[in-house]
Design a protein around this motif. Structure first.
Motif, PDB file in Angstrom:
ATOM      1  N   PRO A  87       0.822  -1.225   0.000  1.00  0.00           N
ATOM      2  CA  PRO A  87       0.000   0.000   0.000  1.00  0.00           C
ATOM      3  C   PRO A  87       0.848   1.263   0.000  1.00  0.00           C
ATOM      4  N   LEU A  88       1.950   1.249   0.734  1.00  0.00           N
ATOM      5  CA  LEU A  88       2.820   2.424   0.780  1.00  0.00           C
ATOM      6  C   LEU A  88       3.432   2.700  -0.595  1.00  0.00           C
ATOM      7  N   THR A  89       3.892   1.639  -1.259  1.00  0.00           N
ATOM      8  CA  THR A  89       4.515   1.821  -2.565  1.00  0.00           C
ATOM      9  C   THR A  89       3.501   2.277  -3.608  1.00  0.00           C
ATOM     10  N   LEU A  90       2.305   1.727  -3.577  1.00  0.00           N
ATOM     11  CA  LEU A  90       1.281   2.162  -4.520  1.00  0.00           C
ATOM     12  C   LEU A  90       0.874   3.609  -4.265  1.00  0.00           C
ATOM     13  N   ALA A  91       0.884   4.028  -3.013  1.00  0.00           N
ATOM     14  CA  ALA A  91       0.608   5.438  -2.712  1.00  0.00           C
ATOM     15  C   ALA A  91       1.712   6.325  -3.291  1.00  0.00           C
ATOM     16  N   GLU A  92       2.951   5.847  -3.236  1.00  0.00           N
ATOM     17  CA  GLU A  92       4.065   6.599  -3.821  1.00  0.00           C
ATOM     18  C   GLU A  92       3.955   6.630  -5.346  1.00  0.00           C
ATOM     19  N   MET A  93       3.528   5.519  -5.941  1.00  0.00           N
ATOM     20  CA  MET A  93       3.329   5.509  -7.395  1.00  0.00           C
ATOM     21  C   MET A  93       2.190   6.438  -7.793  1.00  0.00           C
ATOM     22  N   ASP A  94       1.168   6.525  -6.964  1.00  0.00           N
ATOM     23  CA  ASP A  94       0.078   7.473  -7.221  1.00  0.00           C
ATOM     24  C   ASP A  94       0.628   8.894  -7.223  1.00  0.00           C
ATOM     25  N   ARG A  95       1.471   9.194  -6.269  1.00  0.00           N
ATOM     26  CA  ARG A  95       2.091  10.514  -6.213  1.00  0.00           C
ATOM     27  C   ARG A  95       2.976  10.743  -7.441  1.00  0.00           C
ATOM     28  N   LEU A  96       3.723   9.731  -7.842  1.00  0.00           N
ATOM     29  CA  LEU A  96       4.563   9.822  -9.037  1.00  0.00           C
ATOM     30  C   LEU A  96       3.728  10.174 -10.255  1.00  0.00           C
ATOM     31  N   GLN A  97       2.610   9.482 -10.437  1.00  0.00           N
ATOM     32  CA  GLN A  97       1.746   9.736 -11.594  1.00  0.00           C
ATOM     33  C   GLN A  97       1.221  11.173 -11.577  1.00  0.00           C
ATOM     34  N   LYS A  98       0.864  11.648 -10.417  1.00  0.00           N
ATOM     35  CA  LYS A  98       0.325  12.999 -10.317  1.00  0.00           C
ATOM     36  C   LYS A  98       1.402  14.052 -10.578  1.00  0.00           C
ATOM     37  N   VAL A  99       2.612  13.809 -10.111  1.00  0.00           N
ATOM     38  CA  VAL A  99       3.715  14.742 -10.369  1.00  0.00           C
ATOM     39  C   VAL A  99       4.012  14.809 -11.865  1.00  0.00           C
ATOM     40  N   PHE A 191      14.285   1.143  -9.458  1.00  0.00           N
ATOM     41  CA  PHE A 191      14.276   2.049  -8.318  1.00  0.00           C
ATOM     42  C   PHE A 191      14.083   1.227  -7.044  1.00  0.00           C
ATOM     43  N   THR A 192      15.059   1.311  -6.160  1.00  0.00           N
ATOM     44  CA  THR A 192      15.021   0.541  -4.921  1.00  0.00           C
ATOM     45  C   THR A 192      14.416   1.393  -3.805  1.00  0.00           C
ATOM     46  N   PRO A 193      13.837   0.739  -2.787  1.00  0.00           N
ATOM     47  CA  PRO A 193      13.238   1.519  -1.690  1.00  0.00           C
ATOM     48  C   PRO A 193      14.324   2.138  -0.809  1.00  0.00           C
ATOM     49  N   PRO A 194      13.998   3.252  -0.158  1.00  0.00           N
ATOM     50  CA  PRO A 194      12.720   3.970  -0.228  1.00  0.00           C
ATOM     51  C   PRO A 194      12.641   4.810  -1.507  1.00  0.00           C
ATOM     52  N   GLN A 195      11.488   4.751  -2.188  1.00  0.00           N
ATOM     53  CA  GLN A 195      11.312   5.509  -3.412  1.00  0.00           C
ATOM     54  C   GLN A 195      10.740   6.893  -3.095  1.00  0.00           C
ATOM     55  N   ASN A 196      11.311   7.884  -3.733  1.00  0.00           N
ATOM     56  CA  ASN A 196      10.838   9.253  -3.582  1.00  0.00           C
ATOM     57  C   ASN A 196      10.136   9.660  -4.873  1.00  0.00           C
ATOM     58  N   PRO A 197       8.811   9.893  -4.851  1.00  0.00           N
ATOM     59  CA  PRO A 197       8.070  10.154  -6.093  1.00  0.00           C
ATOM     60  C   PRO A 197       8.608  11.334  -6.890  1.00  0.00           C
ATOM     61  N   GLU A 198       8.951  12.437  -6.204  1.00  0.00           N
ATOM     62  CA  GLU A 198       9.456  13.611  -6.916  1.00  0.00           C
ATOM     63  C   GLU A 198      10.793  13.307  -7.588  1.00  0.00           C
ATOM     64  N   GLN A 199      11.666  12.585  -6.897  1.00  0.00           N
ATOM     65  CA  GLN A 199      12.959  12.243  -7.490  1.00  0.00           C
ATOM     66  C   GLN A 199      12.793  11.255  -8.639  1.00  0.00           C
ATOM     67  N   MET A 200      11.886  10.298  -8.476  1.00  0.00           N
ATOM     68  CA  MET A 200      11.630   9.347  -9.560  1.00  0.00           C
ATOM     69  C   MET A 200      11.090  10.052 -10.792  1.00  0.00           C
ATOM     70  N   ALA A 201      10.240  11.045 -10.587  1.00  0.00           N
ATOM     71  CA  ALA A 201       9.708  11.800 -11.719  1.00  0.00           C
ATOM     72  C   ALA A 201      10.834  12.517 -12.457  1.00  0.00           C
ATOM     73  N   ALA A 202      11.744  13.143 -11.700  1.00  0.00           N
ATOM     74  CA  ALA A 202      12.877  13.824 -12.328  1.00  0.00           C
ATOM     75  C   ALA A 202      13.776  12.834 -13.062  1.00  0.00           C
ATOM     76  N   ASP A 203      13.989  11.660 -12.446  1.00  0.00           N
ATOM     77  CA  ASP A 203      14.816  10.632 -13.077  1.00  0.00           C
ATOM     78  C   ASP A 203      14.168  10.115 -14.356  1.00  0.00           C
ATOM     79  N   PHE A 204      12.857   9.919 -14.317  1.00  0.00           N
ATOM     80  CA  PHE A 204      12.155   9.426 -15.500  1.00  0.00           C
ATOM     81  C   PHE A 204      12.306  10.388 -16.674  1.00  0.00           C
TER      82      PHE A 204
END
Length: 212
Positions: A87-99, A191-204
């Motif tokens: 659930p925590l990771t999916l919440a982070e992916m939700d944040r990633l999608q929104k960013v 991407f290994t944990p802990p994943q940061n949605p904002e950083q993942m978005a920049a990396d993507f």
């Protein structure tokens, strides 16, 4: 020798020198490639396309490697009965999608939850579960043999608790990484944990810009 002939000769000498220098550089240092983008995760430069697999989408339709092509896909392996990490990771992916959506960088992307618990995670349950987090999320599962065809090349491992056939109250240990698949079906980053949605978005965005 005329001035025109002299000029042509100098040009030819220059071209040959340039070609010779390039050939020497390749011989000494190998073929030059573009530098890998600097990201917080693990960038995969030359990973080969995934093996063939056949799973089931939460819609009930088959899901194969062809469904990963033509878009950038974020894959996470877990299970809907997971008490905390999933659930925590999916919440982070939700944040990633929104960013990414806020930055106009969410076109042609997919977010996939691959369940390693097909015994309990039916397509109907997966559909309800993933859409609780984000309507764009998709759920996928299938028999162990087909799951392993996708999971093993991505270095994803899982193991169910004792006696899953005799009880419905069991846990599943699993790798908690997010894998990015490029539009050609090749793994491009992990991407290994802990994943940061904002950083993942920049990396993507960096990875997409560096893609051939």
């Amino acid at each position: 020798m005329t001035q025109r002939a002299t000029m042509i000769g100098l040009v030819l000498v220059g071209v040959l020198a340039l070609a010779g220098g390039w050939g020497l550089g390749v011989w000494l240092f190998g073929e030059r490639t573009a530098p890998a983008p600097e990201i917080s995760g693990i960038y995969l430069r030359d990973f080969q396309p995934l093996d063939q697999f056949r799973l089931t989408h939460h819609s009930g339709q088959p899901f194969t490697g062809a469904d990963l092509r033509g878009q950038w896909s974020f894959l996470y392996f877990g299970y809907s009965f997971c008490p905390d990490v999933c659930p925590l990771t999916l919440a982070e992916m939700d944040r990633l999608q929104k960013v990414l959506a806020a930055q106009g960088a969410d076109q042609e992307t997919a977010y996939l939850f691959i369940s390693v618990d097909p015994q309990r995670d039916t397509p109907e349950r997966l559909s309800e579960y993933v859409r609780f987090f984000n309507p764009k999320f998709q759920g996928v599962t299938g028999p162990d043999g087909e799951l392993e065809r996708l999971a093993k090349p991505l270095r994803v491992f899982y193991q169910r608790g004792s006696n899953p056939e005799k009880t419905s109250n069991y846990t599943v240990d699993h790798t908690s990484t997010i894998t990015l698949i490029d539009p050609t079906g090749r793994p491009r980053a992990i991407f290994t944990p802990p994943q940061n949605p904002e950083q993942m978005a920049a990396d993507f965005i960096k990875i997409r810009q560096a893609a051939p």
